[in-house]
Motif scaffolding. Structure first.
Motif, PDB file in Angstrom:
ATOM      1  N   GLY B 212       0.794  -1.228   0.000  1.00 18.34           N
ATOM      2  CA  GLY B 212       0.000   0.000   0.000  1.00 18.34           C
ATOM      3  C   GLY B 212       0.829   1.282   0.000  1.00 18.34           C
ATOM      4  O   GLY B 212       0.643   2.153  -0.854  1.00 18.34           O
ATOM      5  N   PRO B 213       1.749   1.436   0.964  1.00 16.74           N
ATOM      6  CA  PRO B 213       2.527   2.690   1.013  1.00 16.74           C
ATOM      7  C   PRO B 213       3.336   2.948  -0.255  1.00 16.74           C
ATOM      8  O   PRO B 213       3.356   4.054  -0.776  1.00 16.74           O
ATOM      9  CB  PRO B 213       3.439   2.484   2.229  1.00 16.74           C
ATOM     10  N   PHE B 214       4.005   1.902  -0.753  1.00 14.00           N
ATOM     11  CA  PHE B 214       4.849   2.105  -1.940  1.00 14.00           C
ATOM     12  C   PHE B 214       3.997   2.510  -3.145  1.00 14.00           C
ATOM     13  O   PHE B 214       4.329   3.449  -3.870  1.00 14.00           O
ATOM     14  CB  PHE B 214       5.644   0.838  -2.255  1.00 14.00           C
ATOM     15  N   LEU B 236       8.008   7.475   0.706  1.00 15.28           N
ATOM     16  CA  LEU B 236       9.133   6.627   0.295  1.00 15.28           C
ATOM     17  C   LEU B 236      10.165   6.488   1.418  1.00 15.28           C
ATOM     18  O   LEU B 236      10.743   5.419   1.628  1.00 15.28           O
ATOM     19  CB  LEU B 236       9.801   7.207  -0.965  1.00 15.28           C
ATOM     20  N   GLN B 237      10.375   7.572   2.143  1.00 12.49           N
ATOM     21  CA  GLN B 237      11.320   7.522   3.273  1.00 12.49           C
ATOM     22  C   GLN B 237      10.830   6.557   4.337  1.00 12.49           C
ATOM     23  O   GLN B 237      11.616   5.816   4.926  1.00 12.49           O
ATOM     24  CB  GLN B 237      11.520   8.938   3.849  1.00 12.49           C
ATOM     25  N   GLU B 238       9.523   6.547   4.553  1.00 15.70           N
ATOM     26  CA  GLU B 238       8.928   5.616   5.515  1.00 15.70           C
ATOM     27  C   GLU B 238       9.081   4.180   5.013  1.00 15.70           C
ATOM     28  O   GLU B 238       9.410   3.273   5.790  1.00 15.70           O
ATOM     29  CB  GLU B 238       7.433   5.944   5.695  1.00 15.70           C
ATOM     30  N   VAL B 239       8.868   3.988   3.706  1.00 15.74           N
ATOM     31  CA  VAL B 239       9.001   2.650   3.110  1.00 15.74           C
ATOM     32  C   VAL B 239      10.421   2.124   3.321  1.00 15.74           C
ATOM     33  O   VAL B 239      10.629   0.961   3.679  1.00 15.74           O
ATOM     34  CB  VAL B 239       8.644   2.692   1.587  1.00 15.74           C
ATOM     35  N   ALA B 250      12.516   2.300  -3.778  1.00 16.78           N
ATOM     36  CA  ALA B 250      12.313   3.594  -3.111  1.00 16.78           C
ATOM     37  C   ALA B 250      13.653   4.243  -2.769  1.00 16.78           C
ATOM     38  O   ALA B 250      13.851   5.443  -2.959  1.00 16.78           O
ATOM     39  CB  ALA B 250      11.484   3.397  -1.845  1.00 16.78           C
ATOM     40  N   SER B 251      14.574   3.420  -2.272  1.00 10.99           N
ATOM     41  CA  SER B 251      15.896   3.939  -1.906  1.00 10.99           C
ATOM     42  C   SER B 251      16.616   4.527  -3.110  1.00 10.99           C
ATOM     43  O   SER B 251      17.190   5.608  -3.058  1.00 10.99           O
ATOM     44  CB  SER B 251      16.711   2.799  -1.281  1.00 10.99           C
ATOM     45  N   GLY B 252      16.534   3.788  -4.235  1.00 15.12           N
ATOM     46  CA  GLY B 252      17.159   4.264  -5.472  1.00 15.12           C
ATOM     47  C   GLY B 252      16.561   5.575  -5.937  1.00 15.12           C
ATOM     48  O   GLY B 252      17.253   6.492  -6.369  1.00 15.12           O
ATOM     49  N   TRP B 253      15.260   5.685  -5.829  1.00 20.13           N
ATOM     50  CA  TRP B 253      14.568   6.913  -6.261  1.00 20.13           C
ATOM     51  C   TRP B 253      14.960   8.088  -5.392  1.00 20.13           C
ATOM     52  O   TRP B 253      15.200   9.194  -5.902  1.00 20.13           O
ATOM     53  CB  TRP B 253      13.047   6.711  -6.195  1.00 20.13           C
ATOM     54  N   LEU B 254      15.017   7.838  -4.075  1.00 14.33           N
ATOM     55  CA  LEU B 254      15.352   8.940  -3.162  1.00 14.33           C
ATOM     56  C   LEU B 254      16.768   9.464  -3.427  1.00 14.33           C
ATOM     57  O   LEU B 254      17.021  10.659  -3.325  1.00 14.33           O
ATOM     58  CB  LEU B 254      15.216   8.483  -1.700  1.00 14.33           C
TER      59      LEU B 254
END
Lengths: 190, 257
Positions: B212-214, B236-239, B250-254
């Protein structure tokens, strides 16, 4: 262009490379074919186009890693077989069926011939497969590109990522096949 | 008992020439006496054949265009002997191609401006295209309705998919149906409704693997309304922090944000 540079061009190039190779032998091939066989110039162009595509596929699939003869001799050999086949099968004057030739010589090759009905459903499924899947599977199965090359061409992270995507695309294609097959059966029973 | 998924994987590896010689020998022996396996093999053979034929027909069309002189007018690719052509006539023939090239450059420039490399919307769009346009039927919980919904989704019939998933979610509260309903809205560009589904999923603390969050972040990045990017970044930071599904992406995107 030397034979070895043409082979390199085919292995590494896309359609522009195909066009270059096509142009290199075209005049000589058509001139020879129209003199050697009772075939019109238009028909000889059709033969030449299929000849080039068969030659292209043989190079890309590694069947021609080492040329026993020159490319010209090889092309003329393919052309001769196609011309003879056309003359043998045509009981009356008919136009050359390039799609049929591509199916027999490039796709089926020496395998068991395809079932027409199954192949028709398969083609319908492929036609419904949108991009990027269509592009990916064509690069892999038709153009014989490696996963490294595909990952660069289609901007995937790496070869494993491209391979993973290929598995997903083929799964999607099987699903489309199943739907086409079901649709065909439903139409038959109505 | 045969496992169809395993058989399909084996067949695909066979065509990829990815079997050892022993595996290959076993495979070919099995083709002789296992009719079901042979049927799967034949289907794959026909599908690969169809892919090759479509590629060849595309190249054939290209060669026909060369033959007509349409692609390379005035060049040595043309079927006409153009040694007598005048240069003005050659220039005139080039004008449509020049105009097409200019139009293409303009579109590319607009795309680069609109979808800046590393822009959240572009990253989400690429992810959606590569990962979310096809749902696996092996993930379905055995329910026929869910499989029908997935089949509709995979055929890009999102309206039908939405109706099926919505019905299942309302009747059974199926989490997979809720997730797939959200994805159906996302795939058809109904971002507000997609967000509603992913918000509901995100609030559930009884789900072991909660996308859900992602997916909420992906939807916000796709919608790109004012303020969406900031919220997406927080999600994304929470994910990443909680190592939720999608945390690697998410990490790659951030990193590239």
């Amino acid at each position: 262009m030397s034979d070895s540079s043409i082979i390199d061009l085919i292995k590494n190039g896309g359609q522009p490379a195909l066009g270059k190779v096509y142009a290199t032998y075209r005049s000589e091939f058509i001139s020879w074919m129209t003199k050697a066989y009772p075939i019109s110039e238009d028909d000889s162009k059709d033969v030449y186009q299929v000849t080039i595509l068969i030659f292209y596929d043989n190079v890309r699939s590694g069947k021609l890693s080492e040329m026993a003869s020159s490319i010209k001799t090889y092309l003329f050999g393919i052309g001769k077989n196609l011309a003879r086949e056309h003359m043998r099968k045509a009981k009356r004057i008919t136009s050359i069926d390039q799609k049929k030739w591509l199916r027999e010589h490039l796709v089926e090759e020496s395998q068991e011939p395809f079932d027409d009905n199954v192949f028709s459903i398969a083609r319908a499924a492929v036609s419904r497969l949108g991009d990027p899947c269509r592009k990916l599977v064509e690069l892999y199965y038709y153009q014989k590109k490696s996963m490294e090359e595909i990952s660069t061409l289609l901007n995937y992270k790496n070869a494993d990522s491209a391979k993973n995507q290929k598995y997903k695309c083929m799964a999607k294609l099987r699903q489309l096949y199943h739907e086409q097959e079901h649709s065909a059966q439903t139409t038959t029973t109505l | 008992m045969n496992d169809p998924d395993y058989d399909i994987e084996l067949i695909e590896r066979y065509f990829d020439q990815d079997l050892t010689s022993d595996e290959r020998a076993l495979f070919e022996r099995r083709l002789q006496h296992d009719e079901g396996f042979k049927r799967l093999f034949d289907r794959e053979r026909h599908l690969i054949g169809a892919i090759k034929l479509e590629g060849a027909l595309r190249d054939l069309e290209y060669l026909r265009e060369i033959e007509k002189g349409a692609l390379f007018q005035g060049s040595h690719y043309s079927s006409n002997n153009d040694s007598g052509s005048d240069s003005q006539s050659r220039l005139r023939r080039l004008i449509p191609y020049a105009l097409s090239a200019a139009a293409c450059l303009l579109i590319i420039a607009m795309a680069i401006f609109y979808f800046k490399p590393g822009s959240p919307q572009r990253m989400a769009s690429k992810y959606t295209e590569e990962n979310l346009l096809y749902l696996s039927t092996t993930m379905a919980d055995g329910s026929d309705s869910l499989r029908l919904g997935i089949a509709a989704y995979n055929s890009s019939d999102y309206e039908r998919a939405r109706n099926i998933f919505e019905s299942i979610a309302q009747e059974t509260g199926s989490l997979e149906a809720m997730k797939n309903l959200g994805l159906s809205y996302l795939a058809s560009g109904e971002y507000d409704k997609a967000l509603h589904q992913f918000d509901m999923l995100s609030e559930r603390d009884d789900i072991y693997v909660n996308w859900g969050p992602f997916y909420k972040a992906v939807t916000l990045m796709m919608r790109s309304a004012p303020g969406d990017e900031d919220v997406a970044k927080e999600v994304l930071q929470e994910v990443v922090q909680k190592q939720l599904p999608g945390h690697r992406v998410a990490s790659g995107w951030l990193d590239r944000w």
